[in-house]
Enzyme design. Structure first.
Site, PDB file in Angstrom:
ATOM      1  N   ILE A 144       0.863  -1.171   0.000  1.00 17.37           N
ATOM      2  CA  ILE A 144       0.000   0.000   0.000  1.00 17.37           C
ATOM      3  C   ILE A 144       0.904   1.227   0.000  1.00 17.37           C
ATOM      4  CG2 ILE A 144      -1.909  -1.171   1.172  1.00 17.37           C
ATOM      5  CD1 ILE A 144      -1.187   0.243   3.750  1.00 17.37           C
ATOM      6  N   ASP A 145       0.361   2.374  -0.390  1.00 15.72           N
ATOM      7  CA  ASP A 145       1.158   3.591  -0.489  1.00 15.72           C
ATOM      8  C   ASP A 145       1.750   3.981   0.864  1.00 15.72           C
ATOM      9  OD1 ASP A 145       0.357   3.694  -3.117  1.00 15.72           O
ATOM     10  OD2 ASP A 145      -1.247   5.153  -2.748  1.00 15.72           O
ATOM     11  N   ARG A 146       2.861   4.703   0.789  1.00 19.82           N
ATOM     12  CA  ARG A 146       3.528   5.185   2.000  1.00 19.82           C
ATOM     13  C   ARG A 146       2.590   6.027   2.866  1.00 19.82           C
ATOM     14  NH1 ARG A 146       9.329   8.434   2.163  1.00 19.82           N
ATOM     15  NH2 ARG A 146       9.341   8.846   4.405  1.00 19.82           N
TER      16      ARG A 146
END
Length: 322
Positions: A144-146
């Protein structure tokens, strides 16, 4: 932080039983420590990474005995002490494990930490967990995105990695995110069906846009609550594209609050967010009980502020946008 830059010759790797079923990009991330992620993706696109003498894509799955060739590249050598994981960080990461059995670990990742180390990131979630737990084999099942918080699946066994990645590819694992978006979404439920194309900026940073040349992408949006300046939404991606929920929100005129990449120029007069308002809240995996992580306090606080503002009257369609 001490480091040196060197040129390496052609590098060869052979896949063993521990990497069977792993994606080539994840394989290279863990072995080319000084090479930025954007550079690794470029190497793959340009055919400078070959598997069994053939060009591959970032999502190509490896098999036992595969021969991987990486063309000569400049890389950065870092000392082991460059990215120490403090006791405080280690305990924090371990306290975020919400589910664990002999093959699977699920962690409630905080916003602001990458799932793995790379360019300008000394270490990420996976490196921190390896150091904190002392486990030699831990691999990301997905990413998942940062800036996104929430549930991340990590395998403790090769067989679990292969099984769950197969289930993801077959769309048999349901992932539900909670998001707070700009404006009042009119439809209670809608299926956003818009193909997404990934591209790269001049600095190597990845971006995504809606394009007829993109890959098929679908996201189910279910409105939970409307406010004067925003809407609380549950979003379930039916395909696994980079930045999918964020770009699909932008495509219907409702970008996510706190998103500095997509729709940040869209007018928003509500309370100031601390971060991207997107959280992976629920996993439904065949053979497992549902795994959940409640909305984090910073998002709860923003929702409470939005709720406290006087709401406008909204006319809602009783038809789903199929």
């Amino acid at each position: 932080m001490n480091s040196t830059q060197q040129w390496q010759n052609v590098t060869w790797f052979e896949v063993d039983e521990h990497q069977d079923g792993q994606r080539i990009d994840n394989f290279l991330f863990s072995r080319l420590k000084g090479v930025p992620k954007s550079r690794i993706y470029r190497l793959i696109r340009e055919g400078q990474v070959r598997v069994n003498k053939k060009r591959i894509k970032a999502e190509t799955k490896l098999a036992i005995g595969d021969q991987i060739r990486v063309a000569p590249i400049r890389y950065e050598i870092k000392e082991e002490t460059d990215a120490p994981v403090s006791d405080k960080v280690a305990q924090s990461l371990l306290s975020r494990i919400v589910y664990e059995d002999e093959g699977l670990m699920v962690v409630n990742k905080p916003s602001g930490i990458a799932v793995h180390g790379g360019s300008c990131v000394a270490y990420g979630l996976i490196e921190g967990l390896r150091a904190a737990s002392g486990k030699k084999y831990l691999e990301l099942i997905h990413r998942i995105d940062r800036d996104t918080s929430g549930l991340v699946m990590i395998s403790k066994k090769r067989s679990t990695l292969k099984l769950l990645q197969d289930l993801l590819r077959e769309h048999k694992i349901k992932k539900t995110y909670v998001a707070v978006v700009k404006g009042q979404v009119s439809l209670d439920k809608q299926l956003i069906n818009a193909p997404l194309l990934r591209y790269e900026l001049a600095n190597g940073e990845r971006r995504v846009c809606v394009s007829k040349d993109g890959k098929e992408s679908k996201t189910q949006w279910n409105v939970q609550e409307r406010f004067m300046h925003g809407t609380l939404v549950h979003a379930s991606p039916l395909s696994g594209r980079t930045h999918q929920i964020r770009v699909h929100g932008l495509s219907i005129g409702h970008p996510l609050i706190g998103d500095d990449k997509y729709g940040h120029e869209t007018t928003y007069k509500g309370p100031k967010p601390r971060r991207l308002c997107l959280h992976a809240m629920r996993l439904e995996i065949p053979g497992y009980a549902p795994i959940e992580a409640p909305m984090p306090e910073d998002m709860q606080s923003l929702v409470a502020q939005l709720r406290a503002q006087k709401a406008d009257k909204v006319v809602v369609s009783d038809k789903d946008d199929e």
